[in-house]
Design a protein around this motif. Structure first.
Motif, PDB file in Angstrom:
ATOM      1  N   VAL A  11       0.859  -1.180   0.000  1.00 24.73           N
ATOM      2  CA  VAL A  11       0.000   0.000   0.000  1.00 24.73           C
ATOM      3  C   VAL A  11       0.895   1.231   0.000  1.00 24.73           C
ATOM      4  O   VAL A  11       1.631   1.477   0.957  1.00 24.73           O
ATOM      5  CB  VAL A  11      -0.923   0.013   1.235  1.00 24.73           C
ATOM      6  CG1 VAL A  11      -1.831   1.240   1.206  1.00 24.73           C
ATOM      7  CG2 VAL A  11      -1.754  -1.263   1.301  1.00 24.73           C
ATOM      8  N   LEU A  34      -0.387  -0.634  -4.659  1.00 25.09           N
ATOM      9  CA  LEU A  34      -1.588   0.193  -4.803  1.00 25.09           C
ATOM     10  C   LEU A  34      -1.277   1.610  -4.352  1.00 25.09           C
ATOM     11  O   LEU A  34      -0.800   1.823  -3.230  1.00 25.09           O
ATOM     12  CB  LEU A  34      -2.723  -0.393  -3.957  1.00 25.09           C
ATOM     13  CG  LEU A  34      -3.115  -1.831  -4.303  1.00 25.09           C
ATOM     14  CD1 LEU A  34      -4.045  -2.402  -3.235  1.00 25.09           C
ATOM     15  CD2 LEU A  34      -3.775  -1.892  -5.676  1.00 25.09           C
ATOM     16  N   ARG A  36      -2.978   5.474  -4.103  1.00 24.05           N
ATOM     17  CA  ARG A  36      -4.272   6.130  -4.246  1.00 24.05           C
ATOM     18  C   ARG A  36      -4.242   7.355  -5.140  1.00 24.05           C
ATOM     19  O   ARG A  36      -5.267   7.768  -5.667  1.00 24.05           O
ATOM     20  CB  ARG A  36      -4.839   6.496  -2.886  1.00 24.05           C
ATOM     21  CG  ARG A  36      -4.150   7.652  -2.223  1.00 24.05           C
ATOM     22  CD  ARG A  36      -4.884   7.971  -0.962  1.00 24.05           C
ATOM     23  NE  ARG A  36      -4.222   8.989  -0.215  1.00 24.05           N
ATOM     24  CZ  ARG A  36      -4.584   9.337   1.008  1.00 24.05           C
ATOM     25  NH1 ARG A  36      -5.584   8.746   1.597  1.00 24.05           N
ATOM     26  NH2 ARG A  36      -3.939  10.286   1.632  1.00 24.05           N
ATOM     27  N   ALA A 273      -5.810   3.956  -6.773  1.00 20.83           N
ATOM     28  CA  ALA A 273      -6.389   2.841  -6.026  1.00 20.83           C
ATOM     29  C   ALA A 273      -6.315   3.165  -4.529  1.00 20.83           C
ATOM     30  O   ALA A 273      -5.242   3.077  -3.926  1.00 20.83           O
ATOM     31  CB  ALA A 273      -5.639   1.555  -6.339  1.00 20.83           C
ATOM     32  N   HIS A 274      -7.427   3.569  -3.979  1.00 22.20           N
ATOM     33  CA  HIS A 274      -7.472   3.966  -2.564  1.00 22.20           C
ATOM     34  C   HIS A 274      -7.818   2.749  -1.710  1.00 22.20           C
ATOM     35  O   HIS A 274      -8.927   2.216  -1.799  1.00 22.20           O
ATOM     36  CB  HIS A 274      -8.511   5.070  -2.362  1.00 22.20           C
ATOM     37  CG  HIS A 274      -8.655   5.493  -0.932  1.00 22.20           C
ATOM     38  ND1 HIS A 274      -7.870   6.473  -0.373  1.00 22.20           N
ATOM     39  CD2 HIS A 274      -9.462   5.039   0.053  1.00 22.20           C
ATOM     40  CE1 HIS A 274      -8.211   6.617   0.902  1.00 22.20           C
ATOM     41  NE2 HIS A 274      -9.160   5.761   1.193  1.00 22.20           N
ATOM     42  N   VAL A 275      -6.881   2.327  -0.888  1.00 20.57           N
ATOM     43  CA  VAL A 275      -7.127   1.136  -0.063  1.00 20.57           C
ATOM     44  C   VAL A 275      -8.058   1.516   1.084  1.00 20.57           C
ATOM     45  O   VAL A 275      -7.782   2.428   1.871  1.00 20.57           O
ATOM     46  CB  VAL A 275      -5.804   0.546   0.447  1.00 20.57           C
ATOM     47  CG1 VAL A 275      -6.074  -0.605   1.416  1.00 20.57           C
ATOM     48  CG2 VAL A 275      -4.964   0.060  -0.729  1.00 20.57           C
ATOM     49  N   THR A 291      -8.932  -4.474   0.376  1.00 26.46           N
ATOM     50  CA  THR A 291     -10.011  -4.001  -0.490  1.00 26.46           C
ATOM     51  C   THR A 291      -9.723  -2.545  -0.841  1.00 26.46           C
ATOM     52  O   THR A 291      -9.426  -1.742   0.051  1.00 26.46           O
ATOM     53  CB  THR A 291     -11.368  -4.125   0.214  1.00 26.46           C
ATOM     54  OG1 THR A 291     -11.608  -5.515   0.464  1.00 26.46           O
ATOM     55  CG2 THR A 291     -12.496  -3.557  -0.643  1.00 26.46           C
ATOM     56  N   TYR A 292      -9.755  -2.262  -2.136  1.00 23.72           N
ATOM     57  CA  TYR A 292      -9.487  -0.880  -2.562  1.00 23.72           C
ATOM     58  C   TYR A 292     -10.572  -0.381  -3.504  1.00 23.72           C
ATOM     59  O   TYR A 292     -11.320  -1.162  -4.089  1.00 23.72           O
ATOM     60  CB  TYR A 292      -8.103  -0.773  -3.220  1.00 23.72           C
ATOM     61  CG  TYR A 292      -7.965  -1.399  -4.596  1.00 23.72           C
ATOM     62  CD1 TYR A 292      -7.569  -2.727  -4.738  1.00 23.72           C
ATOM     63  CD2 TYR A 292      -8.201  -0.648  -5.754  1.00 23.72           C
ATOM     64  CE1 TYR A 292      -7.428  -3.307  -5.991  1.00 23.72           C
ATOM     65  CE2 TYR A 292      -8.055  -1.217  -7.015  1.00 23.72           C
ATOM     66  CZ  TYR A 292      -7.670  -2.546  -7.131  1.00 23.72           C
ATOM     67  OH  TYR A 292      -7.524  -3.099  -8.380  1.00 23.72           O
ATOM     68  N   GLU A 300     -15.160  -1.042  -6.258  1.00 29.17           N
ATOM     69  CA  GLU A 300     -14.399  -1.683  -5.192  1.00 29.17           C
ATOM     70  C   GLU A 300     -13.855  -3.020  -5.650  1.00 29.17           C
ATOM     71  O   GLU A 300     -14.573  -3.780  -6.295  1.00 29.17           O
ATOM     72  CB  GLU A 300     -15.312  -1.939  -3.985  1.00 29.17           C
ATOM     73  CG  GLU A 300     -15.081  -0.975  -2.838  1.00 29.17           C
ATOM     74  CD  GLU A 300     -15.936  -1.324  -1.621  1.00 29.17           C
ATOM     75  OE1 GLU A 300     -16.709  -0.430  -1.255  1.00 29.17           O
ATOM     76  OE2 GLU A 300     -15.830  -2.420  -1.064  1.00 29.17           O
TER      77      GLU A 300
END
Lengths: 592, 234
Positions: A11, A34, A36, A273-275, A291-292, A300
């Protein structure tokens, strides 16, 4: 349909994430990173001349976190209502590929060894009673000797310019006499002193102090790093902090690691991609993936993984732990729990010194990581006994490239005009003939300074905002005042015609409106005791052993040095133990 | 400085190409087009967000915050009003990077901005409030007052004793001061800092961004004048 599975999810695409991604793909793992924020590549949006636009860059904050989606709330004391941090001001977290590692200045320190065992060191010298009531003074659980190979490795990736003092036990140069032994020299020669730094060096030396050149992840020469990534020589253009370096001279994940990673078929990077959370199994002791949300499509997605690395910005790592249920939230009343504990900052004050009008400091010239510092009042390098406080502060001239909007909006005040012709006269004089001297100090941890979830405000994804409870405490105010008092004679010796010495004052709470520093720390700290730290000495969650949390969140105290060098060393340290021990037999690396 | 000669030459060269494929290839950036448009429009700029009365307020107020004097032209001549009008049309003007979710609750000043208004709201409401104040206390709109009276009003706003409807006078003053100084010192690409006069005043060399030979010249001033992102020099 089953979830897509990868070996490891990372992340955040900043330094911590990029280092872990490189190390884990080298170990043969498939890695999804990932991020964001947006994709960011120097050859496109960092290119000259668009990148050196002050309004677009540092003023409108192109590379920083978009608060409209997610922010924090802040209060000074536990009896207040915390209010949202609606406009970026006191601190500036990054967003997008590269994270804060793209917009940083490049000051690239190791660590003062005694800062890693500060509690032990203070107790040994001054006794247990020296520690003020309510101060959570702790050791990191690692020593400088443990970390030295990883500081060394990071410098060779970052292309760090500097001057060593001691290499393999031998004094080799004019570096920082307080700095510890090194296994090898800096990969690049020291950066030049700007005029302002050079006169500080002379004055500090004459005063009996020990000036040294700041270690800078700004390349003093062309350099090809460990991964085959190339840097060009810095030309002191002054567009470091707040900008992506158009010359490829300032180290960043984008320039120094990602070009190598992007060629690796085991690696993939998903921007925007925002976790939302780390997914845990029913025992809450094992992560099953994350989950992002795709911030463009608002869709999602859940990914499954054996290993989850949190490498987001300090407080975003803590936020993710809290919203995911990793570890026990800290409660300052019962003094239990660890996630949110030991939230720290730094005590930074900038004083200003004016030189005669025949002397031009050309403040637009600069490099973010370059400058001259003294460590005579940092860490445990001086006798705290008669002073009665814990901590310390380097003092430096770090002329990093002062731009006109920043100079103009910050000018005036304190009884002098902030507009009109008299303001203009003063602004011109200050811009042309002054320089800044900073006390860039430590900040200790306190029982009632912490992070938790806000009961009222939510982010754009419906999750509670992180709440900061933070203010300045007596110990740190007195430390700052003591160190700032040492600036005055040095400034006089530099030929000051006027000076404005700035220090913290009792009764003045933390002010969220004024930029201080982005060096936030703690909140999910490393340590030897699961009752007082969220992470073990390998930055592994005590509670969920396939989650490692890498960043300045691991610092039990705010140190006098800039944090990036320490973050990078901790990232390589954790990666080393994941590769050599954890992957062979996944589970806790330290038994609780 | 002899480099001034470059300016009209470059401009007429680029104008000759404007709209052609060569122009877009030569420009390589939409900002070139924006810069040229700004230069052409500078004399006859039509505000898009502010009405003419509001625009005249901005010209007058920016000219007191940053007055014309022996050091430089003032905010009006530098194009500050145009700069602010154009900023109102950007994500910044719409407060798109500010956290604007409620509830909106006021607290101690040191916990920061807590109003439900983005810059466009602050200007619309703030200017209306100042004009009301000006008419009540001086019987005229702000732009029609003498400089000394305009300064009195700005001083009162800065001091924080006046409320402009829903907007504290101090909040509006700070917004106006900040954007005025941005307009004076930002690259002329954005409509202000006309003729690079803001940078000339400070000795800031603009987009030169290469000081390898001036890291330490023992306190001598940097010898070369500024250049803008579009290549304009002064």
């Amino acid at each position: 349909m089953g979830k897509k599975h990868v070996d490891a999810i990372i992340v955040g695409a900043g330094w911590a994430g990029a280092i872990l991604a490189k190390e884990l793909t080298e170990a043969g793992l498939s890695v999804v990173m990932l991020e964001r924020g947006a994709e960011r590549t120097t050859q496109i949006e960092g290119a000259y001349p668009d990148s050196i636009d002050e309004l677009r860059g540092a003023v409108r904050k192109r590379l920083f976190q978009n608060l409209s989606q997610s922010t924090v709330t802040i209060r000074n004391t536990m009896d207040q209502t915390a209010l949202p941090y609606r406009q970026l001001s006191a601190f500036l977290p990054g967003e997008g590929v590269g994270g804060a590692g793209l917009h940083w200045s490049g000051v690239h320190f190791r660590v003062a060894p005694e800062d890693l065992r500060l509690r032990s060191s203070v107790v040994e010298r001054y006794g247990e009673k020296f520690i003020p009531e309510g101060m959570n003074l702790q050791d990191y659980g690692v020593t400088y000797e443990d970390l030295e190979p990883f500081f060394d490795k990071a410098e060779k990736v970052f292309g760090t310019s500097g001057e060593a003092y001691k290499v393999q036990g031998k004094i080799v140069g004019n570096g920082n006499v307080f700095s510890p032994d090194r296994s090898s020299d800096f990969p690049l020669p020291v950066m030049k002193d700007t005029f302002s730094a050079s006169i500080f060096r002379d004055a500090a030396k004459n005063a009996g102090y020990h000036p040294y050149a700041l270690p800078a992840a700004n390349a003093s020469r062309q350099y090809t790093n460990t991964y085959g990534c190339q840097m060009g020589p810095c030309n002191f253009c002054g567009y470091c902090s707040g900008y992506d370096c158009y010359l490829y001279s300032k180290a960043s994940p984008n320039v120094n690691i990602l070009p190598a990673l992007r060629q690796d078929p085991r690696f993939s990077l998903i921007p925007n991609a925002h976790v939302l959370r780390v997914d845990l199994d029913s025992t809450k002791t094992k992560a099953t993936g994350v989950t992002y949300l795709d911030t463009k499509t608002r869709k999602e997605t859940s990914l499954s993984a054996d290993l989850v690395i949190l490498g987001a910005f300090q407080f975003n790592n803590v936020h993710l732990m809290l919203v995911s249920g990793i570890g026990k939230p800290y409660d300052p009343v019962s003094n239990t729990g660890t996630v949110g504990r030991n939230f720290v900052y730094q005590t930074i004050t900038s004083s200003r010194v004016w030189l005669p009008s025949s002397t031009y400091t050309n403040q637009f010239v600069g490099a973010g990581g370059a400058g001259v510092a003294i460590d005579d009042f940092n860490s445990m390098n001086f006798d705290h006994g008669p002073l009665g406080f814990v901590g310390g502060s380097p003092v430096w001239v770090n002329q990093a490239g002062m731009k006109p909007i920043a100079a103009a909006t910050g000018a005036g005040g304190g009884g002098t005009p902030r507009w009109g012709s008299a303001y203009k006269d003063a602004l011109i004089n200050t811009y042309k003939h002054s320089l800044g001297i900073d006390a860039h100090g430590s900040n200790m941890a306190y029982r009632d300074v912490y992070l938790d979830l806000d009961p009222t405000w939510k982010d754009a994804y419906g999750q509670p905002l992180l709440r900061m409870t933070f203010t300045w405490k007596d110990n740190d105010i007195r430390m700052n005042q003591y160190v700032v008092s040492k600036i005055e004679p040095v400034a006089r010796a530099m030929g000051a015609t006027k000076m404005n010495l700035v220090h913290l004052n009792p009764g003045q709470p933390f002010d969220t409106r004024k930029y201080q520093t982005t060096h936030l720390g703690g909140g999910a700290i490393m340590g030897e005791n699961p009752q007082t730290s969220a992470l073990n000495r390998y930055l592994q969650s005590w509670d969920v052993s396939n989650v490692f949390v890498i960043g300045s969140n691991a610092f039990p105290q705010g140190m006098g040095y800039n944090p990036t060098g320490m973050v990078a060393a901790l990232a390589y340290w954790a990666a080393h133990h994941i590769r050599t021990t954890y992957l062979k037999s996944p589970g806790p690396l330290v038994q609780a | 400085m002899e480099l001034t000669l470059n300016r009209p030459l470059r401009r007429s060269f680029m104008k000759g190409l404007l709209g052609t494929t060569s122009f877009w290839m030569a420009a390589g950036s939409t900002q070139w087009a924006e810069a040229l448009a700004a230069e052409t429009a500078a004399q006859s700029y039509q505000p898009a967000f502010f009405d003419m009365k509001e625009y005249q307020f901005l010209e007058a107020a920016s000219d007191r915050l940053f007055p014309s004097d022996h050091n430089s032209p003032g905010g009006k001549a530098l194009g500050v009003a145009e700069f602010i009008d154009r900023q109102m049309q950007t994500p910044y003007g719409h407060g798109e990077n500010w956290y604007m979710s409620g509830p909106f609750q006021q607290g101690p000043a040191n916990l920061g901005y807590q109003l439900p208004f983005v810059p466009r709201d602050l200007y619309r409401k703030g200017i209306a409030g100042v004009e009301t104040y000006a008419r009540q206390h001086y019987g005229k709109e702000f732009a029609a007052l003498a400089a000394v009276q305009q300064d009195e009003i700005l001083t009162v706003l800065e001091g924080g004793s006046v409320q402009l409807g829903e907007i504290p006078g101090r909040v509006f003053f700070e917004q106006l001061r900040t954007n005025t100084l941005e307009g004076v010192f930002a690259d002329p690409l954005y409509g202000g800092n006309r003729g690079l006069a803001g940078w000339v005043m400070l000795g800031f060399p603009g987009a030169r961004a290469d000081f390898m030979d001036w890291v330490n010249q023992e306190g001598a001033p940097y010898p070369i004048g500024p250049v803008s992102i579009s290549g304009e020099t002064a």
